[in-house]
Design an enzyme around this catalytic site. Structure first.
Site, PDB file in Angstrom:
ATOM      1  N   ASP A   3       0.877  -1.155   0.000  1.00 15.56           N
ATOM      2  CA  ASP A   3       0.000   0.000   0.000  1.00 15.56           C
ATOM      3  C   ASP A   3       0.933   1.230   0.000  1.00 15.56           C
ATOM      4  OD1 ASP A   3      -2.358   1.578   0.529  1.00 15.56           O
ATOM      5  OD2 ASP A   3      -1.693   1.684   2.617  1.00 15.56           O
ATOM      6  N   LEU A   4       0.434   2.388  -0.356  1.00 18.01           N
ATOM      7  CA  LEU A   4       1.305   3.573  -0.390  1.00 18.01           C
ATOM      8  C   LEU A   4       1.105   4.471   0.841  1.00 18.01           C
ATOM      9  CD1 LEU A   4       3.272   5.507  -1.854  1.00 18.01           C
ATOM     10  CD2 LEU A   4       1.303   6.421  -3.079  1.00 18.01           C
ATOM     11  N   ASP A   5      -0.093   5.080   0.907  1.00 21.32           N
ATOM     12  CA  ASP A   5      -0.347   6.048   1.976  1.00 21.32           C
ATOM     13  C   ASP A   5      -0.385   5.338   3.328  1.00 21.32           C
ATOM     14  OD1 ASP A   5      -0.571   8.008   0.063  1.00 21.32           O
ATOM     15  OD2 ASP A   5      -2.747   7.893  -0.054  1.00 21.32           O
ATOM     16  N   THR A  26       0.846  10.288   3.935  1.00 20.82           N
ATOM     17  CA  THR A  26       0.106  11.384   3.307  1.00 20.82           C
ATOM     18  C   THR A  26      -1.217  11.639   4.020  1.00 20.82           C
ATOM     19  OG1 THR A  26      -0.508   9.680   1.771  1.00 20.82           O
ATOM     20  CG2 THR A  26       1.026  11.319   0.958  1.00 20.82           C
ATOM     21  N   LYS A  79      -8.891   6.237   5.832  1.00 21.47           N
ATOM     22  CA  LYS A  79      -7.636   5.602   5.392  1.00 21.47           C
ATOM     23  C   LYS A  79      -7.935   4.428   4.471  1.00 21.47           C
ATOM     24  CE  LYS A  79      -4.389   6.905   8.948  1.00 21.47           C
ATOM     25  NZ  LYS A  79      -3.604   6.485  10.106  1.00 21.47           N
ATOM     26  N   GLY A  80      -7.320   4.429   3.301  1.00 21.24           N
ATOM     27  CA  GLY A  80      -7.497   3.325   2.350  1.00 21.24           C
ATOM     28  C   GLY A  80      -8.816   3.371   1.600  1.00 21.24           C
ATOM     29  N   ARG A  96     -11.508   8.119  -3.007  1.00 23.08           N
ATOM     30  CA  ARG A  96     -11.846   9.544  -2.881  1.00 23.08           C
ATOM     31  C   ARG A  96     -13.363   9.750  -2.783  1.00 23.08           C
ATOM     32  NH1 ARG A  96      -9.545  12.758  -7.683  1.00 23.08           N
ATOM     33  NH2 ARG A  96      -7.740  11.547  -7.014  1.00 23.08           N
ATOM     34  N   SER A 150      -2.097   0.860  -4.371  1.00 22.70           N
ATOM     35  CA  SER A 150      -2.647   2.000  -3.632  1.00 22.70           C
ATOM     36  C   SER A 150      -3.994   2.401  -4.216  1.00 22.70           C
ATOM     37  CB  SER A 150      -1.686   3.179  -3.735  1.00 22.70           C
ATOM     38  OG  SER A 150      -2.316   4.358  -3.284  1.00 22.70           O
ATOM     39  N   ALA A 151      -4.915   2.791  -3.325  1.00 21.25           N
ATOM     40  CA  ALA A 151      -6.229   3.270  -3.775  1.00 21.25           C
ATOM     41  C   ALA A 151      -6.122   4.685  -4.337  1.00 21.25           C
ATOM     42  CB  ALA A 151      -7.194   3.257  -2.599  1.00 21.25           C
ATOM     43  N   LYS A 200     -10.832  -1.493  -2.296  1.00 21.08           N
ATOM     44  CA  LYS A 200     -10.532  -2.265  -1.083  1.00 21.08           C
ATOM     45  C   LYS A 200     -11.773  -2.150  -0.176  1.00 21.08           C
ATOM     46  CE  LYS A 200      -5.688  -0.796  -1.267  1.00 21.08           C
ATOM     47  NZ  LYS A 200      -4.648   0.050  -0.676  1.00 21.08           N
ATOM     48  N   GLU A 217       0.000  -3.301   4.549  1.00 25.25           N
ATOM     49  CA  GLU A 217      -1.100  -2.331   4.607  1.00 25.25           C
ATOM     50  C   GLU A 217      -1.169  -1.617   5.949  1.00 25.25           C
ATOM     51  OE1 GLU A 217      -3.725  -0.803   3.511  1.00 25.25           O
ATOM     52  OE2 GLU A 217      -3.972  -1.542   1.476  1.00 25.25           O
ATOM     53  N   ASP A 218      -1.780  -0.433   5.959  1.00 26.49           N
ATOM     54  CA  ASP A 218      -2.015   0.262   7.232  1.00 26.49           C
ATOM     55  C   ASP A 218      -3.506   0.434   7.518  1.00 26.49           C
ATOM     56  OD1 ASP A 218      -2.520   2.206   5.224  1.00 26.49           O
ATOM     57  OD2 ASP A 218      -2.292   3.776   6.737  1.00 26.49           O
TER      58      ASP A 218
HETATM   59  P1  B16 Z   1      -6.758   9.887  -3.961  1.00 24.73           P
HETATM   60  P2  B16 Z   1      -3.686   4.012  -0.006  1.00 24.73           P
HETATM   61  C1  B16 Z   1      -5.622   5.873  -0.134  1.00 24.73           C
HETATM   62  O1  B16 Z   1      -4.313   5.442  -0.399  1.00 24.73           O
HETATM   63  C2  B16 Z   1      -5.653   6.774   1.095  1.00 24.73           C
HETATM   64  O2  B16 Z   1      -5.325   6.027   2.258  1.00 24.73           O
HETATM   65  C3  B16 Z   1      -7.027   7.363   1.263  1.00 24.73           C
HETATM   66  O3  B16 Z   1      -7.064   8.228   2.383  1.00 24.73           O
HETATM   67  C4  B16 Z   1      -7.408   8.117  -0.014  1.00 24.73           C
HETATM   68  O4  B16 Z   1      -8.735   8.651   0.086  1.00 24.73           O
HETATM   69  C5  B16 Z   1      -7.320   7.165  -1.199  1.00 24.73           C
HETATM   70  O5  B16 Z   1      -6.010   6.633  -1.279  1.00 24.73           O
HETATM   71  C6  B16 Z   1      -7.650   7.845  -2.516  1.00 24.73           C
HETATM   72  O6  B16 Z   1      -6.669   8.814  -2.768  1.00 24.73           O
HETATM   73  O7  B16 Z   1      -7.830  10.875  -3.593  1.00 24.73           O
HETATM   74  O8  B16 Z   1      -5.370  10.476  -4.009  1.00 24.73           O
HETATM   75  O9  B16 Z   1      -7.118   9.119  -5.220  1.00 24.73           O
HETATM   76  O10 B16 Z   1      -3.657   3.980   1.491  1.00 24.73           O
HETATM   77  O11 B16 Z   1      -4.563   2.952  -0.628  1.00 24.73           O
HETATM   78  O12 B16 Z   1      -2.300   4.081  -0.624  1.00 24.73           O
HETATM   79 MG    MG Z   2      -2.904   3.131   3.328  1.00 24.17          MG
END
Ligand code: B16
Ligand code: MG
Length: 224
Positions: free
Chosen positions: A13-15, A21, A49-50, A53, A120-121, A151, A175-176
């Site tokens: 996972d990224l964030d 972030t 988280k995860g 958007r 990553s999402a 996810k 993952e977090d």
């Molecule tokens: P974006 P991950 C997720 O990333 C974030 O944890 C989550 O807070 C965010 O809403 C989602 O990505 C979408 O991000 O708006 O930049 O497309 O944890 O799956 O790496």
């Molecule tokens: Mg994450």
């Protein structure tokens, strides 16, 4: 789970795993919520988280004291507004924002001849990885815009494994978020969670921080 597993790849996972972030997401959602007169706390931000958007926006709107029915077009505009703020904030990211232990962990995986992927999402994953200057450390970065399910559906981890050319059972996922751990387990992978163990009943290993990521230890646990 397949009978003989051989560790071939680690999918991240990224964030919250490679970099944090969450603070920037919080600030951008907070500004959006303030404009709409909706209460928004750091505690509530944890639920996002995860989460994608649009699903995050819907959760935020569910906190309104007087609910408003927005059209699909208005929802897209609100999500775009939040994203503009987020994109401005992530421009400040540098390699110093890599979470502790990540550089060494990824280097150890790669020196052992294993593959690495990002699941990553976030639609901003490439922008973030570019700012961190780690694009060349990952063999595959899943394009979330091409997926049908968010996810906790396992699709993103299954796609990463397929693009890496490995069996899901031969992968570790990191993952977090609880929804992310469920996605990893749904994909029949070995799940490493970062955070408070109480939040991850389904993870195979829980580490309190990325500083505890150790390739040799995890490879041993994977092999059982
Ligand atoms: P974006 P991950 C997720 O990333 C974030 O944890 C989550 O807070 C965010 O809403 C989602 O990505 C979408 O991000 O708006 O930049 O497309 O944890 O799956 O790496
Ligand atoms: Mg994450």
């Amino acid at each position: 789970m397949k009978e003989t597993r051989k560790l071939k790849a680690v999918i991240f996972d990224l964030d919250g795993v490679i970099t944090d972030t969450a603070e920037y997401h919080y600030q951008a959602w907070k500004a959006t919520a303030t404009e709409l007169g909706i209460p928004f706390t750091r505690e509530f931000n944890e639920n996002l988280k995860g989460v994608s958007r649009m699903d995050s926006l819907k959760l935020l709107l569910s906190q309104a004291e007087t609910p408003v029915n927005y059209s699909d077009e208005e929802l897209v505009q609100l999500a775009d507004r939040k994203n503009k703020l987020y994109v401005e904030l992530i421009e400040t990211i540098t390699p110093a924002d890599l979470l502790p232990g990540v550089t060494e962990f990824v280097a150890d995986i790669r020196s052992a001849g294993l593959k690495t992927g990002i699941a990553s999402a976030s639609k901003n994953a490439i922008a973030v990885l570019t700012r961190l200057r780690v694009m060349d450390q990952f063999d595959v970065i899943v394009d979330v815009t091409k997926l049908k399910n968010n996810k906790p559906d396992p699709e993103i981890f299954l796609t990463a494994a397929a693009e890496l050319g490995v069996e899901p059972a031969d992968c570790i996922g990191v993952e977090d978020a609880a929804s992310g751990v469920d996605a990893i387990k749904g994909a029949d992978m070995f799940a490493v969670a970062i955070g408070n163990a109480a939040h991850f009943p389904h993870a195979d290993v829980v580490l309190s921080s990325t500083a505890e990521l150790n390739f040799r230890e995890l490879a041993q646990k994977f092999e059982g």
